[in-house]
Enzyme design. Structure first.
Site, PDB file in Angstrom:
ATOM      1  N   TYR A 149       1.606  -8.482  -3.392  1.00  0.00           N
ATOM      2  CA  TYR A 149       1.503  -6.460  -3.088  1.00  0.00           C
ATOM      3  C   TYR A 149       0.938  -6.036  -4.367  1.00  0.00           C
ATOM      4  O   TYR A 149       0.304  -5.302  -4.457  1.00  0.00           O
ATOM      5  CB  TYR A 149       2.244  -5.967  -2.218  1.00  0.00           C
ATOM      6  N   GLY A 152      -1.387  -8.189  -6.444  1.00  0.00           N
ATOM      7  CA  GLY A 152      -2.641  -7.854  -5.291  1.00  0.00           C
ATOM      8  C   GLY A 152      -3.550  -7.133  -5.391  1.00  0.00           C
ATOM      9  O   GLY A 152      -4.507  -6.281  -5.302  1.00  0.00           O
ATOM     10  N   SER A 193      10.798   6.024   7.927  1.00  0.00           N
ATOM     11  CA  SER A 193      11.408   6.035   9.420  1.00  0.00           C
ATOM     12  C   SER A 193      12.385   5.366   9.456  1.00  0.00           C
ATOM     13  O   SER A 193      13.146   5.507  10.436  1.00  0.00           O
ATOM     14  CB  SER A 193      10.290   5.150   9.906  1.00  0.00           C
ATOM     15  N   GLY A 211      22.703   3.476  -3.237  1.00  0.00           N
ATOM     16  CA  GLY A 211      21.809   5.026  -2.792  1.00  0.00           C
ATOM     17  C   GLY A 211      21.514   5.742  -3.840  1.00  0.00           C
ATOM     18  O   GLY A 211      21.602   6.548  -3.863  1.00  0.00           O
ATOM     19  N   GLN A 280      13.630   3.718  -9.805  1.00  0.00           N
ATOM     20  CA  GLN A 280      13.782   4.910 -10.018  1.00  0.00           C
ATOM     21  C   GLN A 280      12.146   4.764  -9.618  1.00  0.00           C
ATOM     22  O   GLN A 280      11.026   4.023  -9.805  1.00  0.00           O
ATOM     23  CB  GLN A 280      13.895   5.583 -11.091  1.00  0.00           C
TER      24      GLN A 280
HETATM   25  P1  NAD Z   1      -0.393   1.091   7.372  1.00  0.00           P
HETATM   26  O1  NAD Z   1       0.055  -0.427   6.802  1.00  0.00           O
HETATM   27  O2  NAD Z   1      -0.056   2.101   8.452  1.00  0.00           O
HETATM   28  O3  NAD Z   1      -1.917   0.842   7.333  1.00  0.00           O
HETATM   29  C1  NAD Z   1      -2.789   0.031   6.389  1.00  0.00           C
HETATM   30  C2  NAD Z   1      -3.832  -0.497   7.666  1.00  0.00           C
HETATM   31  O4  NAD Z   1      -4.554  -1.977   6.984  1.00  0.00           O
HETATM   32  C3  NAD Z   1      -3.644  -0.908   9.544  1.00  0.00           C
HETATM   33  O5  NAD Z   1      -3.353   0.040   9.847  1.00  0.00           O
HETATM   34  C4  NAD Z   1      -3.769  -2.831   9.133  1.00  0.00           C
HETATM   35  O6  NAD Z   1      -3.512  -3.104  11.136  1.00  0.00           O
HETATM   36  C5  NAD Z   1      -5.169  -2.054   8.568  1.00  0.00           C
HETATM   37  N1  NAD Z   1      -5.079  -3.910   7.983  1.00  0.00           N
HETATM   38  C6  NAD Z   1      -4.329  -4.617   7.112  1.00  0.00           C
HETATM   39  N2  NAD Z   1      -5.204  -5.796   6.865  1.00  0.00           N
HETATM   40  C7  NAD Z   1      -6.022  -5.561   7.140  1.00  0.00           C
HETATM   41  C8  NAD Z   1      -7.283  -6.432   7.125  1.00  0.00           C
HETATM   42  N3  NAD Z   1      -7.214  -7.765   6.216  1.00  0.00           N
HETATM   43  N4  NAD Z   1      -8.342  -6.376   7.223  1.00  0.00           N
HETATM   44  C9  NAD Z   1      -8.457  -4.756   8.196  1.00  0.00           C
HETATM   45  N5  NAD Z   1      -7.270  -3.755   8.253  1.00  0.00           N
HETATM   46  C10 NAD Z   1      -6.561  -4.998   8.033  1.00  0.00           C
HETATM   47  O7  NAD Z   1      -0.104   1.203   5.789  1.00  0.00           O
HETATM   48  P2  NAD Z   1      -0.510   3.000   5.050  1.00  0.00           P
HETATM   49  O8  NAD Z   1       0.412   3.790   4.600  1.00  0.00           O
HETATM   50  O9  NAD Z   1      -1.577   3.743   6.024  1.00  0.00           O
HETATM   51  O10 NAD Z   1      -1.260   2.634   4.100  1.00  0.00           O
HETATM   52  C11 NAD Z   1      -2.973   2.642   3.959  1.00  0.00           C
HETATM   53  C12 NAD Z   1      -2.956   2.020   2.230  1.00  0.00           C
HETATM   54  O11 NAD Z   1      -2.144   2.844   1.520  1.00  0.00           O
HETATM   55  C13 NAD Z   1      -2.968   0.930   2.566  1.00  0.00           C
HETATM   56  O12 NAD Z   1      -3.279   0.793   1.128  1.00  0.00           O
HETATM   57  C14 NAD Z   1      -1.557   1.009   1.145  1.00  0.00           C
HETATM   58  O13 NAD Z   1      -0.830  -0.132   0.095  1.00  0.00           O
HETATM   59  C15 NAD Z   1      -1.391   2.099   0.433  1.00  0.00           C
HETATM   60  N6  NAD Z   1      -0.146   2.680  -0.099  1.00  0.00           N
HETATM   61  C16 NAD Z   1       0.160   3.725   0.866  1.00  0.00           C
HETATM   62  C17 NAD Z   1       1.691   4.596   0.895  1.00  0.00           C
HETATM   63  C18 NAD Z   1       2.420   4.735   1.741  1.00  0.00           C
HETATM   64  O14 NAD Z   1       3.351   5.636   0.631  1.00  0.00           O
HETATM   65  N7  NAD Z   1       2.122   5.379   3.181  1.00  0.00           N
HETATM   66  C19 NAD Z   1       1.880   4.400  -0.913  1.00  0.00           C
HETATM   67  C20 NAD Z   1       0.703   3.373  -2.081  1.00  0.00           C
HETATM   68  C21 NAD Z   1       0.104   2.877  -1.222  1.00  0.00           C
END
Ligand code: NAD
Ligand code: UDP
Ligand code: UDP
Length: 317
Positions: A149, A152, A193, A211, A280
């Site tokens: 991750y 990537g 969650s 923790g 942290q």
């Molecule tokens: P999430 O898992 O709910 O959403 C990711 C979505 O991408 C899902 O709907 C999944 O089905 C889709 N997906 C995965 N691989 C795919 C592919 N190969 N082709 C098409 N769709 C694909 O996660 P989220 O929390 O909504 O995260 C969304 C973005 O934000 C991600 O890129 C994540 O890395 C980034 N992000 C989120 C957070 C957070 O705290 N939620 C923090 C840092 C970065």
């Protein structure tokens, strides 16, 4: 026929937690929204309420394959975000970040469309600098379980900046810090969650390690507001830009707050700390404040209250 004055926006990963909120806000802003998702971690349920809107279109698509559509702007969010999901098939995670970025950048290049990348605070790894400013280059283990991750997403940032320099592509790269809210996946293992589901079921609250590790939690509505302001900012504002809530809490503090707000009888139980778990994390949001006049408004307690209400209604009603 589409209205000629409407902006057409592609949201990859639009059926996920953040993506579904973004699609909602874009429709409110009078855009035509094309949501592309392979439903790996997202679901049609997250966007079911948008399906009747004639300006919303949902397509099953995996971003590791090319995509030929006509849009004005692209938000690239497709990627599993929680450790248990992105470690489930780590090779696919890297492919999604890297091949997905190449395909979406290729699409943006053909269309000369503005493109937004959902990067992450994970690019800082287990940070040796605290709080993390955008200039910090990070501390990532390249061969550890989080690397699929982290690396990537780092490679995707590189691609965005090379397409910007080499092809003059208008880019917006955001580094998202832990965000929470309604439509988080109940079983994705993320701490907010997990704690809420455990508290509502009356099960033990699983705190990993002692923790004392910290995180900063941003409520989803605040984050999406930041996305939209960033996308609307002048072309010179490319990022990378931190977005998150600088309020910092230990996991014990979070567990106690969730227990109090749910009025749960659950007790805290300690479990082993996962490998490479950052000790942290707190965003330095000086730049976002200055460039976007943005800062989070929803305090953790309020946001947790709204998230708990969602989980209660969705899974315990
Ligand atoms: P999430 O898992 O709910 O959403 C990711 C979505 O991408 C899902 O709907 C999944 O089905 C889709 N997906 C995965 N691989 C795919 C592919 N190969 N082709 C098409 N769709 C694909 O996660 P989220 O929390 O909504 O995260 C969304 C973005 O934000 C991600 O890129 C994540 O890395 C980034 N992000 C989120 C957070 C957070 O705290 N939620 C923090 C840092 C970065
Ligand atoms: N691509 C796509 N949609 C488009 C244009 C390109 O999915 O509308 C993909 C295509 O698979 C290509 C990748 O984006 O391999 C990168 O495109 P780019 O033009 O940068 O490079 P090239 O085509 O030379 O590999
Ligand atoms: N965590 C925890 N109990 C859980 C789930 C997570 O104590 O049931 C801890 C985890 O070890 C980490 C923090 O909470 O220190 C945040 O974990 P999460 O997976 O939500 O996000 P990330 O580590 O990617 O910031």
């Amino acid at each position: 026929m589409r209205a000629l004055n409407k902006k057409r926006v592609l949201v990859t990963g639009g059926a996920g937690f953040l993506g579904s909120h973004l699609c909602e806000r874009l429709l409110e802003q009078d855009c035509d929204v094309l949501c592309a998702d392979n439903y790996f971690t997202g679901s049609r349920d997250n966007v079911a309420h948008l399906l009747g809107n004639p300006h919303f279109e949902l397509m099953r698509h995996d971003v590791t394959f090319p995509l030929y559509v006509e849009v004005d702007e692209i938000y690239n969010l497709a990627c599993p975000a929680s450790p248990i999901h992105y470690q489930h098939d780590p090779v696919q995670t890297t492919k999604t970040s890297v091949h997905g970025a190449i395909n979406m950048l290729g699409l943006a290049k053909r269309l000369n469309a503005k493109i937004f990348q959902a990067s992450t605070s994970e690019v800082y790894g287990d940070p040796a600098v605290h709080p993390q400013p955008e200039e910090y280059w990070g501390n990532v283990n390249t061969i550890g379980p989080r690397a699929c991750y982290d690396e990537g997403k780092r490679c995707a940032e590189t691609l965005f900046f090379d397409y910007h320099r080499q092809h003059r592509l208008p880019i917006k790269v955001i580094r998202i810090f832990n965000t929470y809210g309604p439509r988080m996946h109940p079983n994705d293992g993320r701490v907010v969650s997990n704690f809420i589901m455990q508290a509502l079921k009356g099960e033990p609250i699983t705190v990993y390690g002692d923790g004392s590790q910290t995180r900063s939690f941003c409520y989803v509505d605040d984050l999406i507001e930041g996305f939209l302001r960033f996308m609307a900012a002048p072309a010179g504002v490319t990022g990378p830009l931190n977005l998150g809530n600088p309020g910092e809490f230990t996991m014990i503090e979070l567990a106690e707050m969730v227990i109090r707000l749910t009025r749960s009888a659950s007790r805290i139980e300690h479990r082993p700390l996962p490998q490479d778990d950052p000790k942290q994390r707190r965003p330095d949001i000086t730049k976002a404040k200055a460039l976007l006049n943005w800062e989070p408004r929803v305090p953790l307690e309020d946001g947790l209250g709204r998230t708990i209400a969602y989980f209660r209604n969705r899974f315990f009603a």
